[in-house]
Structure formats: structure tokens, C-alpha cells
Design a protein around this motif. Sequence first.
Motif, PDB file in Angstrom:
ATOM      1  N   ASN A  64      -0.658 103.503  67.305  1.00 33.25           N
ATOM      2  CA  ASN A  64       0.027 104.951  67.185  1.00 33.25           C
ATOM      3  C   ASN A  64       1.436 105.100  66.904  1.00 33.25           C
ATOM      4  N   GLU A  65       1.873 104.395  68.192  1.00 34.41           N
ATOM      5  CA  GLU A  65       3.441 104.460  68.079  1.00 34.41           C
ATOM      6  C   GLU A  65       3.815 103.789  67.079  1.00 34.41           C
ATOM      7  N   LEU A  66       4.088 102.295  67.060  1.00 36.51           N
ATOM      8  CA  LEU A  66       4.188 101.312  65.725  1.00 36.51           C
ATOM      9  C   LEU A  66       3.718 102.026  64.782  1.00 36.51           C
ATOM     10  N   GLY A  67       2.897 102.132  63.979  1.00 38.36           N
ATOM     11  CA  GLY A  67       2.440 102.740  62.541  1.00 38.36           C
ATOM     12  C   GLY A  67       1.799 101.286  62.489  1.00 38.36           C
ATOM     13  N   VAL A  68       0.777 100.852  63.060  1.00 36.32           N
ATOM     14  CA  VAL A  68       0.027  99.504  62.576  1.00 36.32           C
ATOM     15  C   VAL A  68      -0.985  99.721  61.970  1.00 36.32           C
ATOM     16  N   LEU A 309      -0.272  91.534  71.774  1.00 32.86           N
ATOM     17  CA  LEU A 309       1.079  91.777  71.900  1.00 32.86           C
ATOM     18  C   LEU A 309       0.795  92.629  70.316  1.00 32.86           C
ATOM     19  N   ALA A 310       1.884  93.133  70.015  1.00 32.48           N
ATOM     20  CA  ALA A 310       2.224  93.825  68.202  1.00 32.48           C
ATOM     21  C   ALA A 310       4.084  92.538  68.614  1.00 32.48           C
ATOM     22  N   ILE A 311       3.861  92.739  66.924  1.00 30.33           N
ATOM     23  CA  ILE A 311       3.959  91.872  66.004  1.00 30.33           C
ATOM     24  C   ILE A 311       4.842  93.205  64.856  1.00 30.33           C
ATOM     25  N   GLU A 312       6.340  93.415  64.637  1.00 27.82           N
ATOM     26  CA  GLU A 312       7.268  94.278  64.418  1.00 27.82           C
ATOM     27  C   GLU A 312       8.147  93.651  63.558  1.00 27.82           C
ATOM     28  N   PHE A 317      15.174  90.995  60.494  1.00 26.69           N
ATOM     29  CA  PHE A 317      13.646  90.454  61.647  1.00 26.69           C
ATOM     30  C   PHE A 317      12.290  90.768  61.565  1.00 26.69           C
ATOM     31  N   ILE A 318      11.783  89.457  62.988  1.00 22.28           N
ATOM     32  CA  ILE A 318      10.369  90.207  63.227  1.00 22.28           C
ATOM     33  C   ILE A 318      10.671  90.269  64.664  1.00 22.28           C
ATOM     34  N   ARG A 319       9.805  90.825  65.426  1.00 25.48           N
ATOM     35  CA  ARG A 319      10.166  91.357  66.924  1.00 25.48           C
ATOM     36  C   ARG A 319       8.484  91.489  67.755  1.00 25.48           C
TER      37      ARG A 319
END
Length: 343
Positions: A64-68, A309-312, A317-319
Motif C-alpha cells: 500500500n505504501e509503495l503502490g506495488v 525485499l522491495a524493488i522501486e 534509478f532502481i532502489r
Amino acid sequence: MARFLFCHLVSFASLLTASYGFPGQSQKAGAAFLAIGDWGGWSNSVPVSKWQLQTADGMNKVANELGVSKVFLLGDNFYDRGVKSNTSKRFNQTFEQVFGTKEHLENLPFHVIAGNHDYFGKVQAQLDYKGSHRWQFPALFYVVKHSWRRADGGTATVDIIFTDSQMLAPDSKLSPKRFRHTGIDVEKWAWVEQQMEASTADFLIVAGHYPIYASGGEGPVKEMVQKMLPLLKAHGAHYISGHDHILGHYEEEGVHMFVTGIGRMCCYPPKYAHLVPKQAVKFYLVGDKAKGPGVGTRLVSSDIEGGFLAIELFDEFIRFSFYTETGALLYQPTAIPKRVQAH
């Protein structure tokens, strides 16, 4: 052969933010995914673990926080011996009732690969399961493409190559004996290389069950070190895996490797840490409840029982970030620039 190089960070974070679009903590990503390995309960008689359920709650919070928009399941989906039929009740008990009941996960696709424990059963049963839209396991090797609209109006892209580690490393003591001396690894390595070569995406991620470097479990996987790592270097790709029941971040010559293997419990001891090149180790979390002698700076000091693991993905860039089973941010290294084609 098309080869890729990494753009390199050349100054401090404040200068990068101003000059290079380095993502700030509050900046919304263009795309976000979650990845978890070694998550699938304990056994047919105990189809879920307490920490698996808590980790799913944490994933729901971060989704929810990251909009996955996607979740990656990196193998060992059904402990301890896989499933034998696509009608097994384990699909409902271990997967649907865990993830399909969460508000921010229930409508997402879960892209699946198999782990060594899954091969004790029939992996074909997992390929054949069509019980919900969530479970996405179309083949043992496949590619998922994703794109988003850049701030300048253009399109940014990422390719995720999903692989079957057991076929790529048939001589591993954990891989099925029927794969040995068949030549299937030659065929599959050729496929992996072809997919990397063909990718023109801004970002390239390879997913497998076996890690390249690992501080616990069985340690580094020879075939992955000798074959996967050079391919990643040649094509500007990064690697995510499970299998080792730790959280780990390793880096070598611009290739970042993340191990996320605590989907149902934490953690293995670092019995093979001495086999990993010291300069490659950036972070790992080890020992029962993460009380072992870890490496790197963790943002949570309390006991840890699970994580993911979260991938943004941003325009440039990628985080990658590790979270605990409660959805608390545990570890977040510097964002990594996208790959650029060498001329």
C-alpha cells in the motif's frame, strides 16, 4: 554482443538529488514490486507458519505504501516436499488464504518460480494450477516486461527474467538427480543469455531460487558464480534469489545481488560467510531471530522473524530495500543508476 555499463554516482546524495534525479525518500516510484523466497509453510500438516502470516501482513502494508503492482515468489513455495497435484489443498492453505485475503495484495499477480523443495513434489502441478488470477507460473523459464510513463513523457522499462535454478545448476547436491548429465543446463543457460542479449530495457533483473553468493545455507553456488555472475556483469543486470534463509546484499563490479529467503522464518547462521569475497559483502542478517553477527547497518534493532525485499523503479534509478515481517524498513542501500548501452 550488446554490452551494458552502469552509470556511476559521482557525488553526495544532496548533489545527486539536485543534478541527477536521485530519488528522495518520499519520491514516488514509477513502478514497485515485492519479492519473497522460502515462504511456503512447514509441511502438509502445518501448511503455514506464524511468521509467514506476519510477513504477509507486512507485505500488505508496504504494498500500500509503495503502490506495488507485482509480487515475485522465489521458490520453496510448499514445504517440505512440494505438492503432487494442481488440486492440492496446499494452494488454498499456504497461498490463497495467506495472500489472497490481504486488501493490497489480493488483486496483484504473483510471479512464481520453483525451489529445490518444490522438486520433491511435482513442479508440473504448480505450473498447472489455475485456481486464481494471482498465481502466475506459466513456465519454468519466462520473462515479464513492465513499463511506466517517465516524468519527461517518455517510457521507462524493466525486464525480469525468471529462471529455474535446479536446471541451471543440475550438479548441485540439492537439485534433482534426474537433471544430471542430461545437458539440460547447456540449453537453459543459452536461453538465459539470449534473453539478456535481447533485452533493451532500462533495467534488467534476473530472478532465481539459488543465490550467487550466500553466507548461510550451503554457501555460494558454484554454477551461479561461474556462469550467472559474468552474464549479469556483461548485461548490466542485477540478481534476486532465495534459498539461503537470510537477508543478504552482495555487490561485485556493479552487479547487485539480493537474497531474500526468510519468508517463513529467520535466519540461518553465517557458516559459509568465509567463502564469500569480503569486498562483495554489503549486508546480511543471520542467526535465530537475526541475533547473529550480521554485516551492515540495520534500521531495526528488535528481533526479526521474517522479511522480504522491495524493488522501486524510478526514471533513472532502481532502489532495493529489505523490510521486516512487520513492514518496518530494515535496510536501504543507495539507489542504483539504470544501465546504459556502451557505444
